[in-house]
Design a protein around this motif. Structure first.
Motif, short mmCIF file in Angstrom:
data_model
loop_
_atom_site.label_atom_id
_atom_site.label_comp_id
_atom_site.label_asym_id
_atom_site.label_seq_id
_atom_site.Cartn_x
_atom_site.Cartn_y
_atom_site.Cartn_z
N UNK A 174 0.82 -1.21 0.00
CA UNK A 174 0.00 0.00 0.00
C UNK A 174 0.86 1.27 0.00
N UNK A 175 1.90 1.29 0.82
CA UNK A 175 2.69 2.52 0.98
C UNK A 175 3.87 2.63 0.03
N UNK A 189 -3.77 4.17 3.43
CA UNK A 189 -3.86 2.96 4.24
C UNK A 189 -5.24 2.84 4.88
N UNK A 190 -5.76 3.93 5.43
CA UNK A 190 -7.10 3.90 6.03
C UNK A 190 -8.15 3.48 5.01
N UNK A 191 -8.12 4.08 3.83
CA UNK A 191 -9.11 3.74 2.79
C UNK A 191 -9.06 2.26 2.44
N UNK A 192 -7.86 1.74 2.25
CA UNK A 192 -7.73 0.33 1.86
C UNK A 192 -8.17 -0.62 2.96
N UNK A 193 -7.67 -0.39 4.17
CA UNK A 193 -7.97 -1.33 5.25
C UNK A 193 -9.40 -1.21 5.74
N UNK A 194 -9.97 -0.02 5.79
CA UNK A 194 -11.36 0.11 6.24
C UNK A 194 -12.35 -0.51 5.26
N UNK A 195 -11.93 -0.71 4.04
CA UNK A 195 -12.84 -1.32 3.06
C UNK A 195 -12.86 -2.85 3.18
N UNK A 196 -11.99 -3.40 4.01
CA UNK A 196 -11.95 -4.86 4.18
C UNK A 196 -13.09 -5.30 5.10
N UNK A 197 -14.03 -6.03 4.54
CA UNK A 197 -15.13 -6.63 5.29
C UNK A 197 -15.26 -8.06 4.79
N UNK A 238 -13.26 -7.58 9.93
CA UNK A 238 -13.41 -6.13 9.75
C UNK A 238 -12.13 -5.43 10.20
N UNK A 239 -12.00 -4.19 9.75
CA UNK A 239 -10.92 -3.31 10.19
C UNK A 239 -11.55 -1.97 10.54
N UNK A 240 -11.25 -1.48 11.73
CA UNK A 240 -11.72 -0.16 12.16
C UNK A 240 -10.51 0.67 12.51
N UNK A 241 -10.55 1.95 12.14
CA UNK A 241 -9.44 2.79 12.54
C UNK A 241 -9.70 3.32 13.94
N UNK A 242 -8.60 3.58 14.64
CA UNK A 242 -8.70 4.07 16.01
C UNK A 242 -7.95 5.38 16.16
N UNK A 243 -7.20 5.48 17.23
CA UNK A 243 -6.50 6.71 17.58
C UNK A 243 -5.57 7.19 16.47
N UNK A 244 -5.37 8.51 16.46
CA UNK A 244 -4.51 9.17 15.49
C UNK A 244 -3.61 10.14 16.24
N UNK A 245 -2.35 10.14 15.88
CA UNK A 245 -1.40 11.07 16.50
C UNK A 245 -0.31 11.37 15.47
N UNK A 246 0.32 12.51 15.62
CA UNK A 246 1.42 12.85 14.72
C UNK A 246 2.46 13.65 15.48
N UNK A 247 3.70 13.57 15.00
CA UNK A 247 4.75 14.40 15.58
C UNK A 247 5.83 14.66 14.55
N UNK A 248 6.74 15.56 14.92
CA UNK A 248 7.85 15.92 14.06
C UNK A 248 9.08 16.08 14.94
N UNK A 249 10.19 15.55 14.45
CA UNK A 249 11.46 15.66 15.14
C UNK A 249 12.40 16.45 14.24
N UNK A 250 12.98 17.52 14.80
CA UNK A 250 13.96 18.29 14.03
C UNK A 250 15.34 17.68 14.20
N UNK A 251 16.05 17.61 13.08
CA UNK A 251 17.41 17.12 13.10
C UNK A 251 18.35 18.22 12.60
N UNK A 252 19.61 17.90 12.50
CA UNK A 252 20.57 18.88 12.02
C UNK A 252 20.31 19.24 10.56
#
Length: 129
Positions: A13-14, A75-83, A94-108
Motif C-alpha cells: 500500500x505505501x 492505508x485507512x481507505x484500503x484497510x477500512x474497506x476490508x469486510x 473487519x478493520x476499524x481505525x482508532x486513535x490518530x497522532x502525529x509528531x515531528x522531530x527536528x534534526x541537524x
C-alpha cells in the motif's frame, strides 16, 4: 501469524519498507507496526476464535509531511474497506481505525522527520494460519 501478512500489505500500500517495533538505526523512512493487544471477542456462552487486535502503525517520512499524511489516508481507505476479506492472505472480518497522532522531530541541517501514528482494530480468527 498475521504480522507477516500485515508487513506485506503495508509495503504494498505505501511503497515503503515495513518493520516490526521500530525502524533500523540506518533508516529514516519506513512503516513500523506492532500488535498492542488482542483480546478474544466475548460472545457470551458461545466459544469463538475471533480476536479484536489493536495494531499501531507508524508512517515515518523525512522532510515530506504531505506525503506522510497521504500514505496514512491511503492505508485507512484500503484497510477500512476490508469486510470479510483479506489483509495479504490472512482472512479478516473487519478493520476499524482508532486513535490518530502525529509528531515531528527536528534534526541537524534543517531536516525534519514526520511521524503519523494510527491504531487499527482488526477482527480476525486467531487460528487462521
Amino acid at each position: 501469524m498475521i504480522e507477516v501478512d500485515i508487513k506485506a500489505d503495508l509495503e504494498r500500500i505505501t511503497g515503503l519498507l515495513a518493520y516490526p517495533l521500530k525502524l533500523p538505526s540506518d533508516k529514516l523512512e519506513g512503516v513500523i507496526y506492532q500488535r498492542i493487544s488482542d483480546p478474544k471477542i466475548d460472545a457470551g456462552l458461545a466459544h469463538t476464535s475471533l480476536v479484536q487486535a489493536r495494531f499501531l502503525i507508524v508512517i515515518q517520512i523525512p522532510d515530506d509531511y504531505p506525503k506522510a499524511l497521504m500514505l496514512e489516508s491511503k492505508l485507512c481507505r484500503e484497510w477500512e474497506s476490508v469486510v470479510h476479506g483479506y489483509i495479504g492472505n490472512y482472512p479478516i472480518q473487519t478493520v476499524q481505525r482508532g486513535n490518530f497522532q502525529q509528531d515531528m522531530i527536528e534534526q541537524t541541517e534543517n531536516r525534519k522527520i514526520y511521524r503519523i501514528y494510527r491504531d487499527f482494530i482488526i477482527t480476525y480468527p486467531e487460528d487462521a494460519s
